[in-house]
Design a protein around this motif. Structure first.
Motif, PDB file in Angstrom:
ATOM      1  N   GLU A 224      27.398  33.139  20.143  1.00  0.00           N
ATOM      2  CA  GLU A 224      26.118  33.446  19.527  1.00  0.00           C
ATOM      3  C   GLU A 224      25.005  32.584  20.115  1.00  0.00           C
ATOM      4  O   GLU A 224      23.892  33.060  20.379  1.00  0.00           O
ATOM      5  N   PHE A 225      25.302  31.304  20.328  1.00  0.00           N
ATOM      6  CA  PHE A 225      24.298  30.419  20.920  1.00  0.00           C
ATOM      7  C   PHE A 225      23.928  30.895  22.324  1.00  0.00           C
ATOM      8  O   PHE A 225      22.744  30.912  22.695  1.00  0.00           O
ATOM      9  N   SER A 226      24.950  31.237  23.106  1.00  0.00           N
ATOM     10  CA  SER A 226      24.662  31.699  24.468  1.00  0.00           C
ATOM     11  C   SER A 226      23.825  32.967  24.442  1.00  0.00           C
ATOM     12  O   SER A 226      22.888  33.124  25.241  1.00  0.00           O
ATOM     13  N   ARG A 227      24.151  33.872  23.515  1.00  0.00           N
ATOM     14  CA  ARG A 227      23.399  35.119  23.429  1.00  0.00           C
ATOM     15  C   ARG A 227      21.968  34.874  22.959  1.00  0.00           C
ATOM     16  O   ARG A 227      21.003  35.412  23.518  1.00  0.00           O
ATOM     17  N   PHE A 228      21.828  34.015  21.920  1.00  0.00           N
ATOM     18  CA  PHE A 228      20.490  33.721  21.415  1.00  0.00           C
ATOM     19  C   PHE A 228      19.678  32.937  22.442  1.00  0.00           C
ATOM     20  O   PHE A 228      18.487  33.202  22.644  1.00  0.00           O
ATOM     21  N   ALA A 229      20.352  31.958  23.086  1.00  0.00           N
ATOM     22  CA  ALA A 229      19.637  31.138  24.064  1.00  0.00           C
ATOM     23  C   ALA A 229      19.175  31.986  25.235  1.00  0.00           C
ATOM     24  O   ALA A 229      18.092  31.765  25.796  1.00  0.00           O
ATOM     25  N   SER A 230      20.014  32.946  25.619  1.00  0.00           N
ATOM     26  CA  SER A 230      19.667  33.792  26.750  1.00  0.00           C
ATOM     27  C   SER A 230      18.364  34.548  26.502  1.00  0.00           C
ATOM     28  O   SER A 230      17.571  34.769  27.419  1.00  0.00           O
ATOM     29  N   GLU A 232      16.194  34.010  23.319  1.00  0.00           N
ATOM     30  CA  GLU A 232      15.192  33.266  22.562  1.00  0.00           C
ATOM     31  C   GLU A 232      14.597  32.104  23.344  1.00  0.00           C
ATOM     32  O   GLU A 232      13.489  31.671  23.053  1.00  0.00           O
ATOM     33  N   LEU A 233      15.320  31.539  24.312  1.00  0.00           N
ATOM     34  CA  LEU A 233      14.762  30.461  25.106  1.00  0.00           C
ATOM     35  C   LEU A 233      14.004  30.986  26.319  1.00  0.00           C
ATOM     36  O   LEU A 233      12.961  30.446  26.697  1.00  0.00           O
ATOM     37  N   ARG A 234      14.531  32.017  26.931  1.00  0.00           N
ATOM     38  CA  ARG A 234      13.876  32.540  28.128  1.00  0.00           C
ATOM     39  C   ARG A 234      12.514  33.166  27.801  1.00  0.00           C
ATOM     40  O   ARG A 234      11.579  33.076  28.600  1.00  0.00           O
ATOM     41  N   THR A 235      12.438  33.780  26.632  1.00  0.00           N
ATOM     42  CA  THR A 235      11.170  34.425  26.273  1.00  0.00           C
ATOM     43  C   THR A 235      10.017  33.429  26.171  1.00  0.00           C
ATOM     44  O   THR A 235       8.963  33.622  26.803  1.00  0.00           O
ATOM     45  N   PRO A 236      10.154  32.334  25.382  1.00  0.00           N
ATOM     46  CA  PRO A 236       9.027  31.380  25.339  1.00  0.00           C
ATOM     47  C   PRO A 236       8.763  30.701  26.674  1.00  0.00           C
ATOM     48  O   PRO A 236       7.614  30.354  26.977  1.00  0.00           O
ATOM     49  N   ILE A 237       9.816  30.502  27.489  1.00  0.00           N
ATOM     50  CA  ILE A 237       9.594  29.906  28.813  1.00  0.00           C
ATOM     51  C   ILE A 237       8.738  30.827  29.664  1.00  0.00           C
ATOM     52  O   ILE A 237       7.797  30.383  30.356  1.00  0.00           O
ATOM     53  N   MET A 238       9.029  32.128  29.591  1.00  0.00           N
ATOM     54  CA  MET A 238       8.227  33.088  30.352  1.00  0.00           C
ATOM     55  C   MET A 238       6.788  33.121  29.824  1.00  0.00           C
ATOM     56  O   MET A 238       5.837  33.254  30.603  1.00  0.00           O
ATOM     57  N   VAL A 239       6.637  32.976  28.508  1.00  0.00           N
ATOM     58  CA  VAL A 239       5.293  32.948  27.931  1.00  0.00           C
ATOM     59  C   VAL A 239       4.523  31.735  28.436  1.00  0.00           C
ATOM     60  O   VAL A 239       3.340  31.818  28.806  1.00  0.00           O
ATOM     61  N   ILE A 240       5.206  30.580  28.474  1.00  0.00           N
ATOM     62  CA  ILE A 240       4.552  29.360  28.961  1.00  0.00           C
ATOM     63  C   ILE A 240       4.157  29.514  30.428  1.00  0.00           C
ATOM     64  O   ILE A 240       3.047  29.146  30.836  1.00  0.00           O
ATOM     65  N   GLN A 241       5.079  30.060  31.231  1.00  0.00           N
ATOM     66  CA  GLN A 241       4.767  30.252  32.644  1.00  0.00           C
ATOM     67  C   GLN A 241       3.596  31.216  32.830  1.00  0.00           C
ATOM     68  O   GLN A 241       2.689  30.979  33.642  1.00  0.00           O
ATOM     69  N   GLY A 242       3.633  32.307  32.087  1.00  0.00           N
ATOM     70  CA  GLY A 242       2.535  33.268  32.204  1.00  0.00           C
ATOM     71  C   GLY A 242       1.201  32.678  31.769  1.00  0.00           C
ATOM     72  O   GLY A 242       0.160  32.909  32.403  1.00  0.00           O
ATOM     73  N   LEU A 273      15.564  26.181  34.816  1.00  0.00           N
ATOM     74  CA  LEU A 273      16.737  25.736  35.558  1.00  0.00           C
ATOM     75  C   LEU A 273      17.828  25.229  34.622  1.00  0.00           C
ATOM     76  O   LEU A 273      19.006  25.586  34.753  1.00  0.00           O
ATOM     77  N   LEU A 274      17.447  24.395  33.649  1.00  0.00           N
ATOM     78  CA  LEU A 274      18.443  23.839  32.719  1.00  0.00           C
ATOM     79  C   LEU A 274      19.020  24.914  31.817  1.00  0.00           C
ATOM     80  O   LEU A 274      20.218  24.895  31.505  1.00  0.00           O
ATOM     81  N   THR A 275      18.189  25.846  31.382  1.00  0.00           N
ATOM     82  CA  THR A 275      18.690  26.928  30.520  1.00  0.00           C
ATOM     83  C   THR A 275      19.735  27.753  31.245  1.00  0.00           C
ATOM     84  O   THR A 275      20.805  28.077  30.695  1.00  0.00           O
ATOM     85  N   GLU A 276      19.445  28.105  32.481  1.00  0.00           N
ATOM     86  CA  GLU A 276      20.418  28.864  33.265  1.00  0.00           C
ATOM     87  C   GLU A 276      21.705  28.066  33.474  1.00  0.00           C
ATOM     88  O   GLU A 276      22.812  28.609  33.384  1.00  0.00           O
ATOM     89  N   THR A 277      21.552  26.767  33.720  1.00  0.00           N
ATOM     90  CA  THR A 277      22.737  25.912  33.921  1.00  0.00           C
ATOM     91  C   THR A 277      23.585  25.852  32.669  1.00  0.00           C
ATOM     92  O   THR A 277      24.814  26.005  32.710  1.00  0.00           O
ATOM     93  N   SER A 332      23.191  28.383  42.469  1.00  0.00           N
ATOM     94  CA  SER A 332      22.145  27.485  42.980  1.00  0.00           C
ATOM     95  C   SER A 332      21.699  26.486  41.925  1.00  0.00           C
ATOM     96  O   SER A 332      21.344  25.350  42.245  1.00  0.00           O
ATOM     97  N   SER A 333      21.710  26.912  40.642  1.00  0.00           N
ATOM     98  CA  SER A 333      21.275  26.000  39.578  1.00  0.00           C
ATOM     99  C   SER A 333      22.193  24.789  39.479  1.00  0.00           C
ATOM    100  O   SER A 333      21.736  23.669  39.202  1.00  0.00           O
ATOM    101  N   PHE A 334      23.504  24.980  39.697  1.00  0.00           N
ATOM    102  CA  PHE A 334      24.438  23.863  39.634  1.00  0.00           C
ATOM    103  C   PHE A 334      24.130  22.834  40.726  1.00  0.00           C
ATOM    104  O   PHE A 334      24.078  21.626  40.470  1.00  0.00           O
ATOM    105  N   ILE A 335      23.942  23.325  41.950  1.00  0.00           N
ATOM    106  CA  ILE A 335      23.662  22.406  43.059  1.00  0.00           C
ATOM    107  C   ILE A 335      22.335  21.681  42.824  1.00  0.00           C
ATOM    108  O   ILE A 335      22.228  20.463  42.998  1.00  0.00           O
ATOM    109  N   THR A 336      21.335  22.425  42.384  1.00  0.00           N
ATOM    110  CA  THR A 336      20.006  21.844  42.183  1.00  0.00           C
ATOM    111  C   THR A 336      20.020  20.798  41.074  1.00  0.00           C
ATOM    112  O   THR A 336      19.441  19.711  41.226  1.00  0.00           O
ATOM    113  N   VAL A 337      20.664  21.112  39.949  1.00  0.00           N
ATOM    114  CA  VAL A 337      20.691  20.171  38.824  1.00  0.00           C
ATOM    115  C   VAL A 337      21.435  18.896  39.208  1.00  0.00           C
ATOM    116  O   VAL A 337      20.991  17.789  38.883  1.00  0.00           O
TER     117      VAL A 337
END
Length: 418
Positions: A224-230, A232-242, A273-277, A332-337
């Motif tokens: 559930e956390f992975s599904r919600f994080a996928s 609920e977290l990506r949406t506000p990040i995209m809003v901040i970026q936009g 990056l951290l969210t994807e990781t 790529s996220s693993f190597i970068t982090v």
């Protein structure tokens, strides 16, 4: 870095069932040996007591009659015994026996039993010996006793073996049931029933069943956390970026606003990056489309350029050495982090320039702490997440601390699909 490998059962441990069988087998062997030893000793002592009693009876009867009849006293049964007086002619080997008692002498193949007593005349010794083979009158009894003992021993052994098999099975079967139920602890299997008949094993089964429920709930919460994080977290990040992109287009902004917009961009990129990781680490199996070939040296140089303002602000630098950077099959996220966090961690606690060396796929980062506290209070995702990534990807990761330097080493091996 230490890894928990006991779940994989790669180390061969001794079998509990074999130990029970060996213990019971050795105990059975010892009891059977004790049984035979007791029979053998009792048989031997019984023979000695019987021979002693017969010899003693014959000698005492001769001694009682001697005061009345003198040298005319009838000798003990001459068909069974030979009687000698030490003052008269007698076998020379008897001269070594000068004290009264019951003795045994091996003469060739003949085992002589005899008794020595003071002669009733008051002079010398009286010797009463069994004739050849006369002391073997117990052989038939011994043979029967051997047969009886062998029969009793064989029956006892068979009974003990049968009981041992029953005993081992009565213990091993419930344990094998529990062992099988341990294999069903994963949430994809249905709940098992508590069906063993012993109180102790039923308690173990109930505990396993409760833990199975806890594990299933944990996996449910994780999914559930992975599904919600996928989402609920990506949406506000995209809003901040936009929003940051829109703000950057506003003309004639002061430098303070531009710096704030730039920090928003950097923070949103790190959050992405951290969210994807974290989402990838939370998956039981990472899909193959997340894996691509990436040049370690290119990602390393890109991260150094990205962190260059941070170095400049602290008036520090990085000495970079690259020798034939290899490609690595990984997300790529693993190597970068991993690279990003190791550099930041070294930068956070260094008292001077940090040294970064990449040789093929082996990255080594050294920072001089000069004896200062190097406890990582946590920058970004911390060294813990680096350890988790390396453990998940089977990348050897090593931390060394000397009196002046703190050294981290990681080897970016390409991931091998099963």
């Amino acid at each position: 870095m230490e890894k928990v490998t006991d779940l994989n059962n790669t180390i061969k441990h001794p079998s509990f069932f074999k130990k029970i069988r060996w213990t019971f087998g050795i105990l059975t062997f010892l009891m059977f040996s004790l049984f035979w030893s007791v029979i053998y000793i009792a048989e031997d002592q019984l023979e000695i007591i019987s021979l002693h009693h017969w010899l003693d009876t014959e000698a005492n009867q001769y001694i009682r009659k001697y005061p009345q009849l003198g040298e005319n006293t009838p000798l003990p049964n001459e068909e069974e015994f030979s009687t000698y007086w030490s003052e008269q002619e007698h076998p020379l080997w008897l001269n070594s026996y000068k004290k009264p008692g019951l003795y045994e002498q091996q003469l060739g193949i003949e085992d002589k039993h005899f008794i020595v007593k003071p002669h009733p005349s008051g002079s010398g010794l009286l010797y009463v010996l069994f004739q050849d083979d006369s002391d073997d009158y117990l052989d038939e009894y011994e043979a029967n006793l051997h047969i009886l003992t062998l029969a009793l021993g064989g029956i006892s052994t068979i009974l003990m073996i049968l009981y041992g098999i029953y005993f081992v099975r009565s213990i091993s079967l419930p344990l094998r049931h529990i062992q099988h139920k341990v294999e069903l602890m994963s949430p994809e299997y249905d709940d098992f029933t508590v069906d063993t008949k012993y109180q102790e094993t039923r308690e173990i089964e109930r505990t396993l069943l409760e833990n199975k429920h806890h594990i299933a709930q944990f996996f449910t919460r994780e999914k559930e956390f992975s599904r919600f994080a996928s989402h609920e977290l990506r949406t506000p990040i995209m809003v901040i970026q936009g929003s940051a992109d829109l703000l950057a287009k506003v003309p004639n902004q002061p430098n303070v606003a531009l710096k704030a917009i730039n920090r928003l961009h950097q923070a949103s990129e790190e959050m992405t990056l951290l969210t994807e990781t974290f989402l990838l680490l939370g998956k039981q199996e990472i899909e193959s489309h997340h894996f691509h070939q990436y040049q370690i040296d290119q990602i390393l140089q890109a991260q150094l350029e990205h962190l260059e303002p941070l170095f400049a602000k602290q008036e520090m630098g990085a000495e970079l050495s690259i020798k034939e950077g290899d490609a690595c099959l990984a997300p790529s996220s693993f190597i970068t982090v991993v690279i990003n966090n190791l550099i930041k961690n070294a930068f956070s606690y260094s008292v001077g320039d940090i040294q970064i060396a990449l040789k093929h796929n082996r990255l080594c980062i050294i920072n001089c702490h000069d004896g200062n506290d190097t406890y990582n209070a946590g920058y970004g995702c911390g060294l813990v997440i680096v350890e988790r990534i390396c453990e998940r990807m089977n990348w050897p990761f090593e931390i060394q601390k000397t009196e002046k330097d703190f050294i981290t080493t990681v080897v970016f091996n390409s991931y091998e699909f099963n």
